[in-house]
Design a protein around this motif. Structure first.
Motif, PDB file in Angstrom:
ATOM      1  N   ARG A 182       0.833  -1.201   0.000  1.00 42.93           N
ATOM      2  CA  ARG A 182       0.000   0.000   0.000  1.00 42.93           C
ATOM      3  C   ARG A 182       0.871   1.257   0.000  1.00 42.93           C
ATOM      4  N   ASN A 220      -2.263   1.093  -8.014  1.00 42.80           N
ATOM      5  CA  ASN A 220      -2.848   0.726  -6.731  1.00 42.80           C
ATOM      6  C   ASN A 220      -1.823   0.382  -5.668  1.00 42.80           C
ATOM      7  N   ALA A 258      -1.249  -4.662  -1.360  1.00 36.57           N
ATOM      8  CA  ALA A 258      -2.327  -3.784  -1.847  1.00 36.57           C
ATOM      9  C   ALA A 258      -3.231  -4.528  -2.813  1.00 36.57           C
ATOM     10  N   GLN A 261      -7.790  -0.441  -5.896  1.00 37.48           N
ATOM     11  CA  GLN A 261      -8.697   0.477  -5.210  1.00 37.48           C
ATOM     12  C   GLN A 261      -8.615   1.831  -5.897  1.00 37.48           C
ATOM     13  N   ARG A 262      -9.663   2.630  -5.700  1.00 36.86           N
ATOM     14  CA  ARG A 262      -9.674   3.960  -6.323  1.00 36.86           C
ATOM     15  C   ARG A 262     -10.250   4.948  -5.319  1.00 36.86           C
ATOM     16  N   THR A 263      -9.567   6.054  -5.113  1.00 37.48           N
ATOM     17  CA  THR A 263     -10.068   7.112  -4.235  1.00 37.48           C
ATOM     18  C   THR A 263     -10.772   8.143  -5.105  1.00 37.48           C
TER      19      THR A 263
END
Lengths: 295, 238
Positions: A182, A220, A258, A261-263
């Motif tokens: 991450r 990611n 990790a 994922q997407r912010t």
């Protein structure tokens, strides 16, 4: 003492039936003697010569004895003069050559394979996209046992003309993992943990030294590249073992692998409201608590 | 510690316990490490003695990985042309457990170590050697070692070349190793003859440093293999 001298002492047989019987008897004895000598040599030289060279030697001895028996004994019995064979052989050679072009091609390729020796019996190879162990290298074909246990016969011409990857010729082999951690994890700490794990592993070679580094900043994850050299004999075992150990140890130290994922950032505040999880939406669009008695 | 034992017996070495029990005419050999069983063997119809002593440090994790030991110097050593100098190096200890018969023949039944096991490649990828790897300080006097983990090599470096030579490593062939052990130390005597920048020859001597040392039962001689050479040839640099 040459063949013509030997042939003086061997009487010619004229009866066709006797000729067949004599040829069979001579061939039988030649095969028995050839096999006997080959067996004796195999036992005597088993620990002194490696398997591949021993196999070649045994074949040369075995077929040599048979050829000597044919030229030295069968030809005189049949009244065939070897000098006549040169003329006849030339003509027959052309005919046979055309008829057996591919066999001769495979045979010559086999000879060159034995001279050049890009592969040995027992090697792990990729020939013509056939991956596996070399079981045997014969005069006209090479036998591969694939990793899933299939028997594959490759003509030597194919082996000789195609690219060969021999996985065990060199002493050491490298493998690589990409470990994605991450963005909020400490990559320096992760690298230190992985380096310590590699250091503990006997078969991870000290030289050429392993390399662990941040390879790229992915969508990611921070991707850490792990490159380890191992002896070819232990390469696969180490490769299958290390990745899970790295994953577990990183997680024990609070570093997570990790996942995609997407912010998402919104330009304005979202008009949201908190909903009690005990409530469910009914057909009218209202939220009710099914556990409560409405009466 | 390193001795001949008459079963039944129990020996404790660091966190390892070796037990040999008699059951009828058989022997049960057990090695426990930190309370967990590592090895158990049943020696059928056997009434021989058990010998525990240091062996050539090239047999673990499994036999036949290599027969060479490479000792990497933590600091390089420089030696003048024509000079000969003695230094001391540490080496890893592997412990062999042998069973003997009435005729005096020994067969190894177990091997273990308390040292770190690591391998390295010496030389080129196609013609080099896979070696057991060990890193050692350079000592000018006999170093203090933990007998269960480390021994020391008394190495005489002989520079037969006409140039000042820098030595950073030494490669030994296990087939030539002659290991001696006392009550507190394990020792080997070796020499390294430098021929040029890329070539050196290493060998072991049969003389123990002092008469108090006993010769170890070595695995590479008890295997009765046909040996082509006992010297270590360093042809890929020093």
């Amino acid at each position: 003492m040459n063949n013509s001298t030997i042939s003086q002492y061997i009487p010619q047989v004229f009866d066709p039936f006797l000729q067949v019987i004599t040829v069979i008897v001579i061939l039988f004895f030649a095969i028995v003697i050839g096999k006997g000598i080959a067996l004796y040599l195999k036992r005597a030289l088993n620990t002194k010569i490696d398997k591949e060279h021993l196999d070649i030697l045994l074949r040369v001895v075995y077929y040599g004895i048979i050829i000597i028996a044919i030229i030295g004994f069968i030809f005189p019995v049949l009244g065939i003069r070897t000098s006549n064979l040169l003329v006849a052989g030339g003509v027959v050679g052309i005919v046979v050559g055309f008829a057996s072009q591919s066999i001769m091609g495979n045979f010559i390729s086999g000879v060159f394979l034995m001279i050049e020796r890009p592969i040995k019996i027992g090697d792990q190879v990729n020939i013509d996209n056939k991956l596996g162990y070399v079981e045997d290298i014969k005069i006209v074909s090479t036998i591969i046992r694939t990793y899933d246990g299939l028997y594959v016969r490759l003509p030597n011409e194919t082996v000789f003309t195609t690219s060969i990857t021999n996985y065990v010729t060199n002493l050491a082999r490298r493998f690589e993992y990409v470990v994605g951690i991450r963005y909020n994890d400490d990559a320096d700490e992760a690298i230190k943990i992985i380096e310590d794990l590699i250091d503990l592993e006997p078969y991870a070679l000290a030289h050429p030294s392993p390399s662990v580094f941040v390879d790229n900043l992915g969508d990611n994850a921070v991707n850490i590249s792990v490159r380890i050299w191992a002896p070819v004999t232990e390469w696969y075992g180490l490769r299958t073992k290390m990745l899970w150990i790295i994953k577990k140890t990183l997680e024990e130290n609070g570093i997570e692998i990790a996942f995609p994922q997407r912010t998402v950032w919104f330009a304005s505040d979202l008009n949201t409201r908190n909903i009690d999880t005990n409530y469910v939406e009914n057909e009218m669009g209202n939220y009710i608590n099914p556990g409560m008695d409405e009466t | 510690m390193f001795n001949i034992y008459n079963p039944p017996f129990t020996v404790e070495l660091e966190d390892t316990v070796i037990t040999v029990e008699k059951q009828g005419g058989n022997l049960i050999y057990r090695r426990m490490s930190e309370g967990e069983e590592e090895t158990e063997l049943v020696l059928l119809n056997n009434d021989g003695n058990i010998l525990i002593n240091p062996i050539e440090p090239v047999n673990l994790p499994k036999k036949h990985n290599t027969s060479f030991l490479l000792i990497d110097f933590k600091h390089p050593v420089l030696i003048r042309p024509g000079d000969r100098k003695k230094i001391y190096l540490s080496f890893p200890v592997e412990i062999g457990v042998f069973v003997s018969d009435k005729a005096g023949n020994h067969e190894v039944i177990d091997i273990f170590t308390f040292s770190r096991v690591k391998f390295t490649l010496y030389g080129s990828h196609d013609r080099g050697l896979i070696c057991r790897y060990w890193e050692s300080d350079i000592f000018t006097d006999i170093p203090k070692t933990n007998i269960l983990k480390e021994g020391y090599i008394e190495l005489e470096i002989i520079n037969d070349s006409n140039h000042l030579m820098e030595v950073t490593k030494v490669v030994f062939n296990a087939y030539g190793m002659k290991i001696y052990h006392g009550n507190k130390r394990i020792v080997m005597n070796a020499s390294m003859r430098i021929i040029n920048k890329l070539l050196a020859e290493t060998d072991f001597s049969t003389n123990p440093t002092t008469s108090r040392f006993r010769r170890s039962m070595e695995l590479y001689t008890s295997r009765k293999l046909i040996i082509s050479g006992t010297k270590g040839i360093m042809e890929f640099g020093l």
